[in-house]
Motif scaffolding. Structure first.
Motif, PDB file in Angstrom:
ATOM      1  N   GLY A 131       0.647  -1.582   0.331  1.00  0.00           N
ATOM      2  CA  GLY A 131      -0.110  -0.232   0.134  1.00  0.00           C
ATOM      3  C   GLY A 131       1.144   1.494   0.212  1.00  0.00           C
ATOM      4  N   ARG A 132       2.389   1.424  -0.309  1.00  0.00           N
ATOM      5  CA  ARG A 132       3.139   2.140  -0.966  1.00  0.00           C
ATOM      6  C   ARG A 132       2.436   3.083  -1.019  1.00  0.00           C
ATOM      7  N   PRO A 133       2.458   4.834  -0.460  1.00  0.00           N
ATOM      8  CA  PRO A 133       2.052   6.371  -1.410  1.00  0.00           C
ATOM      9  C   PRO A 133       2.704   6.192  -2.619  1.00  0.00           C
ATOM     10  N   LEU A 134       1.618   6.116  -3.734  1.00  0.00           N
ATOM     11  CA  LEU A 134       2.540   7.015  -5.143  1.00  0.00           C
ATOM     12  C   LEU A 134       3.335   6.074  -5.747  1.00  0.00           C
ATOM     13  N   ALA A 135       3.548   4.848  -4.561  1.00  0.00           N
ATOM     14  CA  ALA A 135       4.505   3.798  -5.799  1.00  0.00           C
ATOM     15  C   ALA A 135       4.411   3.964  -7.429  1.00  0.00           C
ATOM     16  N   THR A 136       3.117   3.604  -7.914  1.00  0.00           N
ATOM     17  CA  THR A 136       2.908   3.668  -9.198  1.00  0.00           C
ATOM     18  C   THR A 136       3.794   4.266 -10.385  1.00  0.00           C
ATOM     19  N   ARG A 137       3.845   6.184  -9.262  1.00  0.00           N
ATOM     20  CA  ARG A 137       4.525   6.597  -9.854  1.00  0.00           C
ATOM     21  C   ARG A 137       5.880   6.802 -10.298  1.00  0.00           C
ATOM     22  N   ILE A 138       6.607   6.162  -9.269  1.00  0.00           N
ATOM     23  CA  ILE A 138       8.035   5.162  -9.640  1.00  0.00           C
ATOM     24  C   ILE A 138       8.038   4.539 -10.827  1.00  0.00           C
ATOM     25  N   PHE A 139       6.818   3.077 -10.291  1.00  0.00           N
ATOM     26  CA  PHE A 139       7.249   1.799 -11.488  1.00  0.00           C
ATOM     27  C   PHE A 139       6.059   1.985 -11.854  1.00  0.00           C
ATOM     28  N   PRO A 140       5.770   2.404 -12.771  1.00  0.00           N
ATOM     29  CA  PRO A 140       4.007   2.397 -13.555  1.00  0.00           C
ATOM     30  C   PRO A 140       4.001   1.357 -13.259  1.00  0.00           C
ATOM     31  N   GLU A 141       5.153   0.282 -13.998  1.00  0.00           N
ATOM     32  CA  GLU A 141       3.871  -0.986 -14.622  1.00  0.00           C
ATOM     33  C   GLU A 141       4.147  -2.362 -13.593  1.00  0.00           C
ATOM     34  N   ARG A 142       2.749  -2.468 -13.917  1.00  0.00           N
ATOM     35  CA  ARG A 142       3.070  -3.959 -12.071  1.00  0.00           C
ATOM     36  C   ARG A 142       4.072  -5.349 -12.978  1.00  0.00           C
ATOM     37  N   ALA A 143       4.848  -5.079 -11.819  1.00  0.00           N
ATOM     38  CA  ALA A 143       5.929  -6.419 -11.790  1.00  0.00           C
ATOM     39  C   ALA A 143       5.532  -7.802 -11.582  1.00  0.00           C
ATOM     40  N   GLN A 144       5.736  -8.451 -12.384  1.00  0.00           N
ATOM     41  CA  GLN A 144       5.101  -9.737 -12.356  1.00  0.00           C
ATOM     42  C   GLN A 144       6.104  -9.926 -10.746  1.00  0.00           C
ATOM     43  N   ASP A 145       4.638 -11.156  -9.939  1.00  0.00           N
ATOM     44  CA  ASP A 145       5.830 -11.386  -8.084  1.00  0.00           C
ATOM     45  C   ASP A 145       6.813 -12.783  -8.296  1.00  0.00           C
ATOM     46  N   GLU A 146       7.539 -12.531  -7.950  1.00  0.00           N
ATOM     47  CA  GLU A 146       8.779 -13.347  -8.145  1.00  0.00           C
ATOM     48  C   GLU A 146       8.959 -13.632  -6.534  1.00  0.00           C
ATOM     49  N   PHE A 147       8.528 -13.475  -5.423  1.00  0.00           N
ATOM     50  CA  PHE A 147       8.443 -13.736  -4.306  1.00  0.00           C
ATOM     51  C   PHE A 147       6.854 -14.038  -3.674  1.00  0.00           C
ATOM     52  N   GLU A 148       6.685 -15.184  -3.303  1.00  0.00           N
ATOM     53  CA  GLU A 148       6.106 -15.669  -2.354  1.00  0.00           C
ATOM     54  C   GLU A 148       5.564 -15.242  -1.471  1.00  0.00           C
ATOM     55  N   ASP A 149       6.186 -14.588  -0.765  1.00  0.00           N
ATOM     56  CA  ASP A 149       5.144 -13.432  -0.048  1.00  0.00           C
ATOM     57  C   ASP A 149       6.672 -12.965   0.859  1.00  0.00           C
ATOM     58  N   ALA A 150       5.393 -12.020   1.803  1.00  0.00           N
ATOM     59  CA  ALA A 150       7.015 -10.734   2.022  1.00  0.00           C
ATOM     60  C   ALA A 150       7.678 -11.690   3.357  1.00  0.00           C
ATOM     61  N   ALA A 151       7.955 -12.872   3.958  1.00  0.00           N
ATOM     62  CA  ALA A 151       9.041 -13.455   4.396  1.00  0.00           C
ATOM     63  C   ALA A 151      10.354 -13.195   3.294  1.00  0.00           C
ATOM     64  N   SER A 152       9.438 -14.170   1.715  1.00  0.00           N
ATOM     65  CA  SER A 152      10.444 -14.646   0.788  1.00  0.00           C
ATOM     66  C   SER A 152      11.639 -13.072   0.361  1.00  0.00           C
ATOM     67  N   ALA A 153      10.787 -12.131  -0.154  1.00  0.00           N
ATOM     68  CA  ALA A 153      11.066 -10.874  -0.300  1.00  0.00           C
ATOM     69  C   ALA A 153      12.406  -9.965   0.809  1.00  0.00           C
ATOM     70  N   TRP A 154      11.478 -10.244   2.055  1.00  0.00           N
ATOM     71  CA  TRP A 154      12.776  -9.929   3.213  1.00  0.00           C
ATOM     72  C   TRP A 154      14.066 -10.705   3.173  1.00  0.00           C
TER      73      TRP A 154
END
Length: 973
Positions: free
Chosen positions: A656-679
């Motif tokens: 839910g990060r504000p204004l994120a779509t301005r920095i990365f307009p295109e929705r990237a493909q998910d490469e991480f199963e969950d927040a733990a793997s991203a961390w």
């Protein structure tokens, strides 16, 4: 092209190599078949005569290889002409086979597989199965059967892997269509032939589970785990472990097994007559203190160093001193310092039952600089069980916690490749129960003066030791056949263990070569040994590295030169593939070649590392062998890959990060199963990410610089405050160079936020006001709203809620104007908290209740829990104790359901405060004790100390229960 009207010839390599004509098949074997295969696999590309000779015969080449190849080509042309086609053309510097794609079964196979994948991607698994069946029907046996040549085995393995991938993908399509029985039958055959292939095991487990055969699915996993553990000393990949857990827990999202299986789904599972091991008792509720086992494996070949090993033994055995035992091993680069340290450590593991810590300090890294001490401290603290969120800020605090954790533990600490005393000093334990082994190119006499360290210097191996080491690494009979050449090799290594290892690797890459060939190259002062005779270390090793480099094939040589360009020596498989611009499967093969030549080391699965001097040499070869545009493109790919992956990981951590779509307009493909793997990815790559951002600065890739700062911010905000500031400082400089006002506003906003969070609110306010001004110039209401919100946070950090309130109210006004209800709720909650801090409890209550309704409407449970926390504070300050307990209780339930143990502990403290204020001392003590237990688990020493003091005062002065506890202490908010 064949005569008009004749049927075109086709070719088949997915089985015996054959020429297919209108009347039948002609099998081609031996060297003629090998020549045809090489040209087919390189169709429409010229293959040089030299390359053909290497692939057909290997080294050493036969006499007159070009003449032999002309004869083979002539015979092959006749065969093709007899079938109706003249396909082979002479074109300098070799030969070219022109062929349409549909005339080779391999390209047809790949095309059908691609169409099958398209069908699967479009959600049509039934069509996908049909396409896979069409593709697999082209296979007639083992690929390239009947031909011979040095290339055949590797190519056959590659082609076999393509088929196996198609079989596994077809199984996935079968599962998607519900054809579980067929999938079970085929996957059982796959794992029988490939007992360590984990994807097929996972698919088979899924098929069995969905067929109502949960026990069989679990048995498949147990057998794989036992085999992987016994043969490789590893555990199955984490994805397969998670599948196993899901099956154990009967996860409904895994499509639960049918109560009554379809009669078709009764294919037998793989059987195993080995009795199952007994079940273990369930785990206890408290996790043990981690025992780190971080020592890398020692190099397999080791000679001599008896004096130095005895000195290390004496140091540990000496019980007369009451200080930590420290040994500093020093010597020239490539002298075997790390080898000595690791061999001695592994030989004495029983002396250190509480674990072994290891870190490479990169003291003489040729491009990246030494590893900062505070980064190494974070590595050690994490290994000792300290969660990232509980890491102290600042090197002094980190070092103090580190010494506290290792005190009294019989622990070995290996500090490898240290730069100087200042770098290692914060990493030294204070307890005499610990032992420290340091390696460095410097002598580090200061450690002897201040710490009584034992200084152990390494010299070159003696001639006899070097001779023994080389003979051990070479094939024994080969060395015995040519003692004169062995003597020459020993002479020109200079007694450097690293040089000996690389030379032996080159000899092993060409087992058919006589050793005299290598000895002659190294003895020629005009090519290799002129530098070795100077005695200069860099030149010495450059000659050795050149010998190994020249023995690599072209693709592997290209990869090592590109790896030499990387800003940090540790690299993942994914990053190496991006750097090379190759698929990960091909990159893995090339990395295996480098690892086999001892030029790179896989420290753990999927992560590779070069010795700093090897990397320096590789960088030199990149400058000489790779054109400017290729080097630039490789580094651009590497940086872009990090930017992309970091942005994906950030979105998983903070959706839910504000204004994120301005920095990365295109929705990237998910490469991480969950927040733990991203961390976990950020934890693995944190050093590389900073180095990549610095590289982007150097290359002038300013867009990448500030996008990386954005993508790393959520991770840095939670645990890396100083790195967060440095990252945004670089981003602000990049934004200034770009000249985009909105970009500069973002950079000032986030740099100000970083300063405020790091308790530097004065610096933060200056940048935040600049950001607000820039957003106003752009008439960017959303930017103004979020910056105003952050300004309120900065003033609150300064302890001035009255100054914070106007900014928060401005944020609220703007969010309402923007009609953004989620962030309107955040602003309402922040305004309520400001009023509460000012003692305006009725106003605060009204704001927070509005925020709560919005958070509940939009199912924002994080925001809801924070607002409930504020409402509890307001009720407590107004002495409405039961109401406060209600709010705090709901807040605690939400935070526990979200897995937010960090803030749940804070809520428990506040619950205890309310109980104390209302005279319920037993309940207060119980809540505080729960909070204290959580703080201890989270290594939050300051908060734990504050709560412990509350409990102590309660026991000593129970009359204090009549007074409200307040919310001013660090553990309270």
């Amino acid at each position: 092209m064949g005569p008009e009207g004749r049927a075109r010839a086709g070719f088949r390599v997915l089985g015996p190599v054959e020429l297919q004509t209108g009347t039948g098949h002609v099998a081609l074997t031996g060297k003629q078949g090998a020549l045809l295969t090489i040209l087919l696999l390189n169709a429409n590309h010229v293959v040089s005569v030299r390359r053909l000779a290497e692939l057909l015969w290997g080294e050493p080449l036969p006499s007159s290889p070009a003449s032999r190849i002309r004869t083979l080509v002539s015979d092959l042309r006749k065969t093709c002409l007899a079938a109706g086609d003249d396909l082979i053309h002479t074109q300098r510097p070799g030969y070219l086979l022109r062929l349409e794609p549909d005339r080779l079964d391999l390209t047809t196979f790949l095309d059908r597989v691609a169409r099958a994948r398209e069908a699967a991607a479009e959600g049509d698994p039934t069509s996908a199965v049909i396409r896979y069946d069409e593709a697999l029907s082209l296979w007639r046996g083992a690929p390239l059967e009947g031909v011979d040549g040095p290339f055949v085995q590797a190519e056959a393995v590659r082609l076999g892997e393509l088929r196996l991938q198609a079989v596994e993908e077809r199984a996935s399509a079968l599962l998607a269509t519900g054809r579980h029985a067929e999938a079970i039958t085929e996957l059982t055959a796959v794992i029988t032939d490939h007992p360590l292939r984990e994807p097929a095991h996972g698919q088979l487990m899924t098929a069995l589970y969905r067929s109502g055969r949960r026990a069989d699915a679990l048995a498949v996993y147990r057998r794989l785990r036992d085999r992987v553990s016994a043969e490789l000393g590893l555990e199955p990949e984490s994805e397969l472990q998670r599948l196993h857990q899901r099956i154990l827990s009967s996860d409904s999202t895994l499509a639960p097994a049918r109560t009554t299986p379809d009669p078709a789904d009764t294919a037998p599972a793989p059987t195993d007559t080995t009795p199952e091991p007994p079940r273990h008792a369930p785990r206890g509720p408290v996790a043990p203190v981690p025992v780190p086992r971080q020592l890398p494996a020692p190099p397999p070949h080791f000679i001599g160093r008896e004096r130095e090993r005895a000195e290390l033994d004496r140091l540990v055995d000496d019980s007369t001193t009451n200080s930590v035992a420290i040994a500093a091993i020093s010597g020239t680069g490539g002298m075997g310092k790390t080898s000595l340290a690791l061999h001695w450590a592994h030989d004495n593991l029983e002396l250190f039952p509480d674990g072994q810590l290891y870190v490479d300090l990169h003291g003489f890294d040729p491009t990246g600089g030494p590893l900062p001490s505070h980064v190494a401290l974070r590595h050690f603290l994490g290994s000792l069980g300290v969660p990232a969120a509980a890491m102290p800020v600042g090197e002094v605090a980190q070092s103090g916690l580190y010494r506290s954790l290792v005190a009294g533990r019989r622990l070995l600490v290996v500090l490898d490749n240290a730069r100087d005393v200042a770098q290692v000093e914060p990493l030294l334990p204070g307890s005499p129960s610990c032992t420290v082994v340091i390696t460095s190119r410097n002598r580090l006499p200061g450690l002897n003066a201040t710490r009584g360290a034992s200084l152990i210097g390494l010299d070159a191996l003696t001639r006899a030791e070097a001779h023994r080491l080389l003979r051990r690494q070479l094939d024994g009979s080969r060395a015995a056949e040519d003692p004169d050449s062995v003597a020459i090799l020993v002479e020109h290594t200079g007694g450097l263990p690293l040089a000996i290892g690389v030379l032996a690797a080159r000899a092993a890459m060409h087992p058919g070569f006589p050793l005299s060939v290598l000895a002659k190259e190294l003895s020629n002062p005009s090519t290799r040994l002129d530098a070795l005779q100077t005695g200069d270390l860099n030149t010495d090793l450059r000659a050795t590295f050149a010998a190994s480099y020249e023995a690599l094939d072209a693709a592997t040589a290209r990869l090592i030169t590109l790896l030499g360009l990387t800003p940090w020596p540790d690299i993942s498989l994914r990053s190496a593939a991006a750097l090379a611009g190759l698929p990960t499967s091909r990159t893995r093969v090339l990395l295996d070649h480098l690892e086999a030549a001892n030029l790179i080391h896989q420290r753990r699965p999927g992560r590779y590392r070069m010795h700093d001097l090897v990397r320096l040499y590789a960088a030199e070869r990149a400058q000489s062998d790779r054109p400017d545009h290729e080097r630039a493109e490789a580094l651009t790919r590497l940086i872009d890959s990090y930017v992309y992956t970091a942005s994906v990981a950030d979105r998983v951590l903070n959706p839910g990060r504000p204004l994120a779509t301005r920095i990365f307009p295109e929705r990237a493909q998910d490469e991480f199963e969950d927040a733990a793997s991203a961390w976990a990815w950020f934890e693995d790559e944190q050093l590389s990410l900073i180095a990549v951002q610095q590289l982007a600065v150097k290359l002038g890739m300013d867009e990448a610089v500030w996008r990386l700062a954005w993508a790393m911010d959520t991770y840095h905000k939670r645990c890396q405050h100083e790195q967060r500031i440095e990252s945004w400082q670089r981003a602000l400089s990049a934004a200034d160079r770009l000249g985009h006002r909105n970009t500069r506003a973002f950079a000032h906003w986030y740099l100000g936020y970083a300063y405020a969070q790091a308790s530097r609110a004065e610096d933060g306010l200056a940048h935040l006001l600049l950001a607000l001004n820039l957003f106003e110039q752009d008439e960017d209401l959303a930017g103004q709203a979020h910056t105003s919100h952050t300004l309120g946070f900065a003033w609150l950090e300064r302890g001035e809620p009255a100054s914070a309130l106007p900014h928060v109210e401005n944020a609220l006004r703007l969010q309402r104007e923007l009609q953004d209800p989620r962030w309107e709720a955040n602003a309402l909650s922040a305004a309520g908290w400001c009023h509460a801090r000012l003692g305006h409890y009725s106003t605060a209550q009204a704001y927070c209740e509005q925020a709560l309704r919005l958070f509940q409407r939009y199912e924002d449970r994080n925001g809801e829990s924070a607002t409930l926390d504020s409402l509890g504070y307001i009720a407590h300050r107004a002495r409405r104790h039961d109401e406060a307990l209600g709010y705090y209780g709901r807040c605690l339930e939400l935070r526990e359901s979200l897995g937010n143990a960090y803030q749940a502990a804070d809520t428990l403290v506040r619950i205890g405060d309310v109980h104390q204020g209302s005279g319920r001392l037993t309940a207060a003590r119980r809540a505080w004790q729960q909070a204290l237990d959580s703080y201890r688990e989270q290594r939050r020493t300051v908060e734990a100390r504050n709560v412990r003091e509350k409990i102590r005062r309660l026991a000593v002065r129970p009359s204090s229960a009549a007074r409200p506890a307040g919310h001013g202490g660090p553990a309270d908010r």
